[in-house]
Design a protein around this motif. Structure first.
Motif, PDB file in Angstrom:
ATOM      1  N   ALA A 189      -5.812  -0.436  -4.788  1.00 22.46           N
ATOM      2  CA  ALA A 189      -5.597   0.541  -3.724  1.00 22.46           C
ATOM      3  C   ALA A 189      -4.839   1.766  -4.222  1.00 22.46           C
ATOM      4  O   ALA A 189      -5.080   2.885  -3.752  1.00 22.46           O
ATOM      5  CB  ALA A 189      -4.842  -0.120  -2.567  1.00 22.46           C
TER       6      ALA A 189
ATOM      7  N   LEU B 216      -1.189   5.539   3.647  1.00 22.94           N
ATOM      8  CA  LEU B 216      -2.300   6.434   3.319  1.00 22.94           C
ATOM      9  C   LEU B 216      -3.637   5.861   3.768  1.00 22.94           C
ATOM     10  O   LEU B 216      -4.512   6.606   4.227  1.00 22.94           O
ATOM     11  CB  LEU B 216      -2.316   6.710   1.815  1.00 22.94           C
ATOM     12  CG  LEU B 216      -1.123   7.476   1.249  1.00 22.94           C
ATOM     13  CD1 LEU B 216      -1.346   7.806  -0.223  1.00 22.94           C
ATOM     14  CD2 LEU B 216      -0.874   8.756   2.034  1.00 22.94           C
ATOM     15  N   ARG B 217      -3.826   4.555   3.652  1.00 21.11           N
ATOM     16  CA  ARG B 217      -5.087   3.955   4.061  1.00 21.11           C
ATOM     17  C   ARG B 217      -5.290   4.093   5.565  1.00 21.11           C
ATOM     18  O   ARG B 217      -6.409   4.384   6.033  1.00 21.11           O
ATOM     19  CB  ARG B 217      -5.118   2.483   3.651  1.00 21.11           C
ATOM     20  CG  ARG B 217      -5.106   2.294   2.140  1.00 21.11           C
ATOM     21  CD  ARG B 217      -4.868   0.851   1.756  1.00 21.11           C
ATOM     22  NE  ARG B 217      -5.995  -0.003   2.072  1.00 21.11           N
ATOM     23  CZ  ARG B 217      -7.064  -0.154   1.291  1.00 21.11           C
ATOM     24  NH1 ARG B 217      -7.146   0.508   0.151  1.00 21.11           N
ATOM     25  NH2 ARG B 217      -8.035  -0.963   1.636  1.00 21.11           N
TER      26      ARG B 217
ATOM     27  N   ALA C 256       2.833   9.582  -1.659  1.00 21.90           N
ATOM     28  CA  ALA C 256       1.932  10.728  -1.800  1.00 21.90           C
ATOM     29  C   ALA C 256       2.707  11.974  -2.199  1.00 21.90           C
ATOM     30  O   ALA C 256       2.275  12.736  -3.085  1.00 21.90           O
ATOM     31  CB  ALA C 256       1.176  10.966  -0.492  1.00 21.90           C
TER      32      ALA C 256
ATOM     33  N   HIS D 133       2.347   4.970   0.887  1.00 22.62           N
ATOM     34  CA  HIS D 133       2.578   5.706   2.122  1.00 22.62           C
ATOM     35  C   HIS D 133       2.834   7.183   1.800  1.00 22.62           C
ATOM     36  O   HIS D 133       2.699   7.624   0.647  1.00 22.62           O
ATOM     37  CB  HIS D 133       3.722   5.093   2.929  1.00 22.62           C
ATOM     38  CG  HIS D 133       5.006   4.929   2.157  1.00 22.62           C
ATOM     39  ND1 HIS D 133       5.701   5.979   1.594  1.00 22.62           N
ATOM     40  CD2 HIS D 133       5.737   3.821   1.859  1.00 22.62           C
ATOM     41  CE1 HIS D 133       6.779   5.555   0.999  1.00 22.62           C
ATOM     42  NE2 HIS D 133       6.839   4.229   1.139  1.00 22.62           N
TER      43      HIS D 133
ATOM     44  N   ARG E 122      -6.007   7.790   6.354  1.00 22.05           N
ATOM     45  CA  ARG E 122      -7.381   8.126   5.950  1.00 22.05           C
ATOM     46  C   ARG E 122      -8.378   7.577   6.967  1.00 22.05           C
ATOM     47  O   ARG E 122      -9.321   8.274   7.361  1.00 22.05           O
ATOM     48  CB  ARG E 122      -7.666   7.578   4.548  1.00 22.05           C
ATOM     49  CG  ARG E 122      -9.052   7.934   4.035  1.00 22.05           C
ATOM     50  CD  ARG E 122      -9.152   7.786   2.530  1.00 22.05           C
ATOM     51  NE  ARG E 122      -9.188   6.406   2.091  1.00 22.05           N
ATOM     52  CZ  ARG E 122      -8.262   5.823   1.358  1.00 22.05           C
ATOM     53  NH1 ARG E 122      -7.173   6.500   0.993  1.00 22.05           N
ATOM     54  NH2 ARG E 122      -8.381   4.569   0.982  1.00 22.05           N
TER      55      ARG E 122
ATOM     56  N   PHE F 239       0.831  -1.198   0.000  1.00 19.22           N
ATOM     57  CA  PHE F 239       0.000   0.000   0.000  1.00 19.22           C
ATOM     58  C   PHE F 239       0.875   1.261   0.000  1.00 19.22           C
ATOM     59  O   PHE F 239       1.986   1.262   0.521  1.00 19.22           O
ATOM     60  CB  PHE F 239      -0.919   0.002   1.219  1.00 19.22           C
ATOM     61  CG  PHE F 239      -1.931  -1.116   1.218  1.00 19.22           C
ATOM     62  CD1 PHE F 239      -2.892  -1.192   0.227  1.00 19.22           C
ATOM     63  CD2 PHE F 239      -1.901  -2.098   2.191  1.00 19.22           C
ATOM     64  CE1 PHE F 239      -3.819  -2.223   0.202  1.00 19.22           C
ATOM     65  CE2 PHE F 239      -2.822  -3.131   2.187  1.00 19.22           C
ATOM     66  CZ  PHE F 239      -3.776  -3.203   1.190  1.00 19.22           C
TER      67      PHE F 239
ATOM     68  N   TRP G  17      -8.351   9.722  -4.077  1.00 16.22           N
ATOM     69  CA  TRP G  17      -8.687  10.384  -2.808  1.00 16.22           C
ATOM     70  C   TRP G  17      -7.839  11.630  -2.595  1.00 16.22           C
ATOM     71  O   TRP G  17      -8.323  12.652  -2.085  1.00 16.22           O
ATOM     72  CB  TRP G  17      -8.491   9.387  -1.658  1.00 16.22           C
ATOM     73  CG  TRP G  17      -8.670   9.988  -0.304  1.00 16.22           C
ATOM     74  CD1 TRP G  17      -9.840  10.395   0.279  1.00 16.22           C
ATOM     75  CD2 TRP G  17      -7.642  10.243   0.664  1.00 16.22           C
ATOM     76  NE1 TRP G  17      -9.601  10.888   1.541  1.00 16.22           N
ATOM     77  CE2 TRP G  17      -8.260  10.802   1.802  1.00 16.22           C
ATOM     78  CE3 TRP G  17      -6.263  10.031   0.682  1.00 16.22           C
ATOM     79  CZ2 TRP G  17      -7.538  11.170   2.937  1.00 16.22           C
ATOM     80  CZ3 TRP G  17      -5.548  10.389   1.808  1.00 16.22           C
ATOM     81  CH2 TRP G  17      -6.184  10.957   2.926  1.00 16.22           C
TER      82      TRP G  17
ATOM     83  N   GLU H 224      -7.352   4.017  -5.773  1.00 16.27           N
ATOM     84  CA  GLU H 224      -8.208   4.620  -4.750  1.00 16.27           C
ATOM     85  C   GLU H 224      -7.484   5.724  -3.990  1.00 16.27           C
ATOM     86  O   GLU H 224      -8.038   6.812  -3.767  1.00 16.27           O
ATOM     87  CB  GLU H 224      -8.676   3.538  -3.772  1.00 16.27           C
ATOM     88  CG  GLU H 224      -9.634   2.527  -4.381  1.00 16.27           C
ATOM     89  CD  GLU H 224      -9.966   1.402  -3.415  1.00 16.27           C
ATOM     90  OE1 GLU H 224      -9.267   1.289  -2.371  1.00 16.27           O
ATOM     91  OE2 GLU H 224     -10.894   0.630  -3.706  1.00 16.27           O
ATOM     92  N   ASP H 225      -6.231   5.462  -3.605  1.00 19.46           N
ATOM     93  CA  ASP H 225      -5.488   6.452  -2.827  1.00 19.46           C
ATOM     94  C   ASP H 225      -5.197   7.709  -3.633  1.00 19.46           C
ATOM     95  O   ASP H 225      -5.314   8.831  -3.124  1.00 19.46           O
ATOM     96  CB  ASP H 225      -4.173   5.843  -2.323  1.00 19.46           C
ATOM     97  CG  ASP H 225      -4.374   4.844  -1.193  1.00 19.46           C
ATOM     98  OD1 ASP H 225      -5.445   4.883  -0.562  1.00 19.46           O
ATOM     99  OD2 ASP H 225      -3.468   4.029  -0.949  1.00 19.46           O
TER     100      ASP H 225
END
Length: 290
Positions: free
Chosen positions: A57, A270-271, A21, A17, A274, A15, A64, A60-61
């Motif tokens: 993911a 990030l998940r 980002a 991080h 969030r 995922f 978002w 999605e990230d």
């Protein structure tokens, strides 16, 4: 004049991080400010680690965070023929050879070499290839390959550097030691890097330069952990006759102990952030983009 092209190219092996980002947001902002295009590329060559749920993911990230990208998304696993063609071109130049040592055998060779003093290491700290597979005869190479022995296809760095001397790149960002502007490329510091393996038809070094050229990426925005690898990329670009992009290396996001963030660092995922109620604006503040 064509609009500049940028890209964000994560691997779906975990995922995202805060470090991802920051890099994605920098690419997005530079593309928007310059009237350029932002591409998303999924670097999914490593079939043993990449998983579909991580790819989902990623989308999605990024959505978002408010990042928009062009479609379709290039997935490396769908373009193996492009990397094979580049590898064949390098092979035709006599710059590629198979090496049959396992990782354990290479470790033993390094230990034996270090009995006489420190063995040279690449900018990432890994020992340079210590074997002598370059001296194997064509018949011996063919025999080993026919036997089913595992192998790695390596670049003969000395021969490659003789074909492409005096390489540089244009650094728009900043290297780990403050490098900026025209930077000398020193690919020999990496030794005979791996370009492909028997079970994996390409490496990061090879696929990234092929992809960036095919997608017309003119400015590569990425972390300082890849600053020194740019020397290998400039060498491959020159050998393959590919365009030279500009590079913008940015600072790395680090944890409280000064270590570079990893995908196993849940506190900066990030998940998780969030789920804890952090907003996209809060992520921008956390990475220093206000």
């Amino acid at each position: 004049m064509m609009p500049p092209v940028f890209r964000f190219a994560p691997s779906p092996n975990g995922f995202l991080h805060l470090g991802h980002a920051y890099s994605a947001l920098l690419n997005f902002e530079r593309a928007r400010e310059s009237g350029g295009r932002l591409l998303l590329r999924i670097e999914d060559i490593d079939a043993t680690r990449c998983r579909p749920e991580y790819e989902v993911a990623i989308y999605e990230d990024l959505a978002w965070l408010g990042i928009a990208w062009e479609t379709p998304v290039r997935q490396q696993s769908e373009h193996l023929a492009d990397y094979r063609a580049a590898l064949e071109k390098l092979s035709a130049l006599g710059l590629v050879y198979p090496a049959f040592e396992s990782r354990a055998e290479i470790a033993k060779l390094v230990a034996a070499r270090e009995a006489d003093g420190p063995w040279p290491r690449d900018p990432d700290g890994a020992p340079l290839y210590p074997g002598d597979a370059r001296s194997l005869s064509a018949d011996e190479r063919s025999r080993l390959i026919a036997s089913g022995a595992p192998y790695a296809l390596r670049l003969d760095i000395a021969a490659a550097c003789r074909r492409a001397a005096g390489l540089t790149w244009n650094e728009l960002g900043e290297g780990p030691d403050g490098e900026h502007g025209i930077v000398p490329a020193l690919p020999e510091a990496w030794g005979d890097v791996i370009l492909a393996r028997k079970e994996t038809p390409t490496s990061y070094h090879l696929s990234v330069v092929v992809d960036d050229a095919l997608q017309g990426v003119g400015e590569i925005v990425r972390g300082q952990d890849l600053f020194h690898a740019t020397a290998v990329h400039r060498l491959l670009q020159t050998l393959l006759g590919l365009p030279e992009p500009a590079y913008h290396h940015h600072r790395l996001m680090r944890d409280g102990d000064g270590r570079k963030l990893s995908k196993s660092s849940w506190s900066t995922g990030l998940r998780e952030l969030r789920a804890a109620g952090v907003t996209p604006a809060g992520i921008r503040q956390l990475v220093g983009l206000g």
